[in-house]
Design an enzyme around this catalytic site. Sequence first.
Site, mmCIF file in Angstrom:
data_model
loop_
_atom_site.group_PDB
_atom_site.id
_atom_site.type_symbol
_atom_site.label_atom_id
_atom_site.label_comp_id
_atom_site.label_asym_id
_atom_site.label_seq_id
_atom_site.Cartn_x
_atom_site.Cartn_y
_atom_site.Cartn_z
ATOM 1 N N LYS A 77 -5.301 -1.447 -4.268
ATOM 2 C CA LYS A 77 -6.383 -2.483 -4.054
ATOM 3 C C LYS A 77 -7.151 -2.827 -5.231
ATOM 4 O O LYS A 77 -7.411 -4.102 -5.340
ATOM 5 C CB LYS A 77 -7.464 -1.928 -3.199
ATOM 6 C CG LYS A 77 -8.172 -2.719 -1.812
ATOM 7 C CD LYS A 77 -6.752 -3.613 -1.307
ATOM 8 C CE LYS A 77 -5.692 -2.753 -0.820
ATOM 9 N NZ LYS A 77 -4.550 -3.504 -0.342
ATOM 10 N N CYS A 133 5.396 -20.114 -1.336
ATOM 11 C CA CYS A 133 5.324 -21.463 -0.963
ATOM 12 C C CYS A 133 5.132 -21.513 0.739
ATOM 13 O O CYS A 133 5.264 -20.779 1.355
ATOM 14 C CB CYS A 133 6.543 -22.125 -1.027
ATOM 15 S SG CYS A 133 7.109 -22.184 -3.138
ATOM 16 N N GLU A 181 -3.102 3.818 -2.207
ATOM 17 C CA GLU A 181 -3.796 2.387 -1.864
ATOM 18 C C GLU A 181 -4.882 2.118 -2.321
ATOM 19 O O GLU A 181 -5.155 0.740 -2.468
ATOM 20 C CB GLU A 181 -3.897 2.681 -0.001
ATOM 21 C CG GLU A 181 -4.408 1.493 0.639
ATOM 22 C CD GLU A 181 -3.655 0.135 0.486
ATOM 23 O OE1 GLU A 181 -2.641 0.154 0.102
ATOM 24 O OE2 GLU A 181 -4.216 -0.877 0.944
ATOM 25 N N HIS A 193 1.251 17.285 -15.275
ATOM 26 C CA HIS A 193 2.633 17.073 -15.780
ATOM 27 C C HIS A 193 2.660 15.624 -16.531
ATOM 28 O O HIS A 193 3.826 15.148 -16.568
ATOM 29 C CB HIS A 193 3.693 17.078 -14.432
ATOM 30 C CG HIS A 193 3.413 18.241 -13.519
ATOM 31 N ND1 HIS A 193 4.090 19.336 -13.950
ATOM 32 C CD2 HIS A 193 2.768 18.504 -12.688
ATOM 33 C CE1 HIS A 193 3.768 20.186 -13.184
ATOM 34 N NE2 HIS A 193 2.836 19.806 -12.238
ATOM 35 N N LYS A 210 0.526 -13.683 -0.267
ATOM 36 C CA LYS A 210 0.181 -13.052 0.961
ATOM 37 C C LYS A 210 1.434 -12.412 1.816
ATOM 38 O O LYS A 210 1.539 -11.397 2.111
ATOM 39 C CB LYS A 210 -0.621 -13.796 2.072
ATOM 40 C CG LYS A 210 -0.882 -12.888 3.410
ATOM 41 C CD LYS A 210 -1.704 -11.828 2.916
ATOM 42 C CE LYS A 210 -2.302 -11.113 4.007
ATOM 43 N NZ LYS A 210 -2.698 -9.662 3.683
ATOM 44 N N ARG A 270 -1.896 -18.025 1.208
ATOM 45 C CA ARG A 270 -0.522 -17.418 0.776
ATOM 46 C C ARG A 270 -0.458 -17.420 -0.739
ATOM 47 O O ARG A 270 0.476 -16.733 -1.237
ATOM 48 C CB ARG A 270 0.314 -18.357 1.409
ATOM 49 C CG ARG A 270 0.454 -18.484 2.896
ATOM 50 C CD ARG A 270 1.245 -19.826 3.345
ATOM 51 N NE ARG A 270 2.556 -19.613 3.206
ATOM 52 C CZ ARG A 270 3.595 -18.981 4.088
ATOM 53 N NH1 ARG A 270 3.364 -18.574 4.867
ATOM 54 N NH2 ARG A 270 4.891 -18.886 3.523
ATOM 55 N N TRP A 290 4.536 -21.843 -4.951
ATOM 56 C CA TRP A 290 4.188 -20.565 -5.649
ATOM 57 C C TRP A 290 5.272 -20.307 -6.409
ATOM 58 O O TRP A 290 6.512 -20.106 -6.030
ATOM 59 C CB TRP A 290 3.960 -19.274 -4.689
ATOM 60 C CG TRP A 290 3.473 -17.956 -5.238
ATOM 61 C CD1 TRP A 290 2.639 -17.660 -5.695
ATOM 62 C CD2 TRP A 290 4.322 -16.902 -5.389
ATOM 63 N NE1 TRP A 290 2.449 -16.275 -6.170
ATOM 64 C CE2 TRP A 290 3.651 -15.822 -5.856
ATOM 65 C CE3 TRP A 290 5.749 -16.737 -5.019
ATOM 66 C CZ2 TRP A 290 4.224 -14.432 -6.124
ATOM 67 C CZ3 TRP A 290 6.244 -15.431 -5.259
ATOM 68 C CH2 TRP A 290 5.472 -14.324 -5.869
ATOM 69 N N GLU A 296 -5.054 -5.108 -7.737
ATOM 70 C CA GLU A 296 -4.481 -6.143 -7.381
ATOM 71 C C GLU A 296 -5.709 -7.306 -7.117
ATOM 72 O O GLU A 296 -5.269 -8.465 -7.022
ATOM 73 C CB GLU A 296 -3.699 -6.367 -5.902
ATOM 74 C CG GLU A 296 -4.515 -5.954 -4.828
ATOM 75 C CD GLU A 296 -3.693 -5.927 -3.505
ATOM 76 O OE1 GLU A 296 -2.823 -6.814 -3.506
ATOM 77 O OE2 GLU A 296 -3.788 -5.241 -2.643
ATOM 78 N N ASN A 328 10.637 -23.919 0.983
ATOM 79 C CA ASN A 328 10.204 -22.525 0.540
ATOM 80 C C ASN A 328 11.372 -21.616 0.744
ATOM 81 O O ASN A 328 11.995 -21.558 1.739
ATOM 82 C CB ASN A 328 9.116 -21.900 1.852
ATOM 83 C CG ASN A 328 8.730 -20.630 1.549
ATOM 84 O OD1 ASN A 328 8.709 -19.842 0.375
ATOM 85 N ND2 ASN A 328 8.327 -19.788 2.507
ATOM 86 N N GLY A 329 11.564 -20.610 -0.377
ATOM 87 C CA GLY A 329 12.545 -19.894 -0.428
ATOM 88 C C GLY A 329 13.206 -20.085 -1.715
ATOM 89 O O GLY A 329 12.840 -20.378 -2.799
HETATM 90 C C1 AGP Z 1 -1.321 -5.355 -0.374
HETATM 91 O O1 AGP Z 1 -2.647 -5.667 -0.442
HETATM 92 C C2 AGP Z 1 -0.474 -6.572 -0.833
HETATM 93 N N1 AGP Z 1 -0.875 -7.637 -0.101
HETATM 94 C C3 AGP Z 1 1.108 -6.179 -0.610
HETATM 95 O O2 AGP Z 1 1.242 -5.223 -1.042
HETATM 96 C C4 AGP Z 1 1.416 -6.208 1.098
HETATM 97 O O3 AGP Z 1 1.016 -5.214 1.305
HETATM 98 C C5 AGP Z 1 3.064 -6.308 0.763
HETATM 99 O O4 AGP Z 1 3.666 -7.317 0.056
HETATM 100 C C6 AGP Z 1 3.781 -6.234 2.089
HETATM 101 O O5 AGP Z 1 3.457 -7.056 3.009
HETATM 102 P P1 AGP Z 1 3.880 -7.099 4.649
HETATM 103 O O6 AGP Z 1 2.851 -5.872 5.148
HETATM 104 O O7 AGP Z 1 3.444 -8.455 5.162
HETATM 105 O O8 AGP Z 1 5.223 -6.753 4.771
#
Ligand code: AGP
Length: 614
Positions: free
Chosen positions: A491, A2, A487, A510, A609, A27, A72, A494, A98-99
């Site tokens: 990518k 949020c 990674e 395995h 984000k 966000r 969110w 997501e 937010n929280g």
């Molecule tokens: C990666 O593309 C994502 N946005 C997510 O995995 C992100 O890396 C993770 O939430 C950690 O965020 P931070 O680096 O702000 O702690």
Amino acid sequence: MCGIFGVTGDKDTTELLIHGLKRMEYRGYDSSGICLNNEELIRKRAVGPLSNLEPLVVDLPDSKCGIAHTRWATHGAPTVENAHPHVSSELDVAVVHNGIIENEVELRNFLKSDDKELEFESETDSELVAHLLSKELKKINSKIKNITEDQILSSWKNVIDKLEGSYALAAVISGREDSILFARKFAPLILSHDGKRGLLASDVSCVVGLSESVFYLEEGDWGIIKDLGVKIFNIDGDTVELKPKKLEWELGDAELGGYPTFMLKEIYEQPRVVRDCLRGRLSRDKIKGVKIPYHPRLLRIVGCGTAYNAGLLARYYIEQLSKIPVILDHAHEFRYGAPSGPKSLVVGISQSGETADTLAAIDAAQERGYPTLGIVNVESSTIARNVDHIIGIRAGPEIGVASTKAFTGQVLGGLLIAMKLGQDSKNFHREDLSYFDRHARMLPTSMERMLNDQNIKTKLWEAQQYFSGKNHAFFLGRNTSYPIALEGALKLKEISYIHAEGYAGGELKHGPLALVEEGTPIVVIASEGSSHKKLLGNAREVSSRGAKVIFITHQEDELADSHADLVIKVPRTHDLLQPLMYNIICQLLSLNIAEERGCNVDRPRNLAKSVTVE
Ligand code: AGP
């Protein structure tokens, strides 16, 4: 996560509130709303994109104070009823949050025990705050207009003292058209004031271009911001002096700058990130500006998502260059392990510096007496302020939810630590550093050349065809390319929603090999030395089972061509830097595939984000 935004002392309040909401779109959200603090509170909310809210606010009356929110969903589905701001029954208080309020059940029962007729409008925990504040105010005087500011502040303190969990809060009270109450605990909140106008926001992207300086509230801070000034108190109720800091980012940083998406812009910013991240820290004979409290016998690295993957690559670097063992944990799992004995250094990696899981891991490390070091992008963030030392990766604001340039900065931060420890332990010598320095200085140009290479763009387009109509894919690597496989898979999954997994090549037989079928796209990311030959063998393994193999390697590799359906060759650089070149190819491949599938690459579904809840 949020986002909250508040304005007081500006005649174009509605326009500014919408502006702030737009700045927080990156966000991730599923509903939004605003509340103007006029004689009567005027609230408008909508589900879906901001374009659903904007028509509802075009004809609102002028106002000089208001709050806004992007939600969110955590408690309750994304509906108008659950959208913020939330109000008290008599519409005399409105709140954005937010929280997560963890004692919501007790508070709901407390409110109901006091007023059996009380009806809750939403399923959210946040709504309780509006009812609690209204109840506190009415205990003083049923006519809120007659309540003094000090009485309002003590009522607000009584409310926040009842809350358990995490919150960044902003609240307005009908009849107090110039005031916004605020509080923060385990969720970021900043404010800025120029003597005439006050702003309150979840993050700096809202105030970029509106203010020159910001004040970062500390854990437990609370208070009131008005058009003419602000009062801040700490958790003990002592006054906190407002010491604003110069905003670290320019307006352009948070803008698209001619790119179609923030993700593409941030991929192309990586050469600049390399220059900025290494500037003043790398020379031919030593590493500067990397403060490590003492020479640790063991390192612990914690992070989530991309930050975790960068941590894995950092682990390889640190162990290979300094011979110091490293334990890597997903931040959210760190606390379940046993303490790792004396002389451990804990490194927390986080782009936003606000990830609740990583913050909790750092808190746990500090409770165990470990020194802590942060590799962060936002140097004013909570993590940056909580650790003993930081390495700022200087990547600039990363707006795209899928992390790209931050990964490059995080890896370079890990490499600086590895080389520093390697030098201290006499395992990484001056000539090694000098050789690395020469390549590092050429890396930005190599990256720029690769990003603009038409042949590579053609190869990427060809590779993209292998994913058409596919819903499963694998990324394989070994040694320092295994983190790139993880990674690359993250990518792709997501932003394109294709189920993609990254594996160490040796793991295939395995179990995962059972998943390989005719046409399965598999990206193999080259490694160095003996592990590269083993990866070629893995490519053969999957090819013989019908997979379509895309091999990402460097220009001098002459073996890959006979082991893959398609080979993408990138400029050769230092072994320690080569994984960063491969990772950019994975980023571009995922971006192209996701866009072809019509996905929103900057704001993928279900994701935020910065995950500021555990
Ligand atoms: C990666 O593309 C994502 N946005 C997510 O995995 C992100 O890396 C993770 O939430 C950690 O965020 P931070 O680096 O702000 O702690």
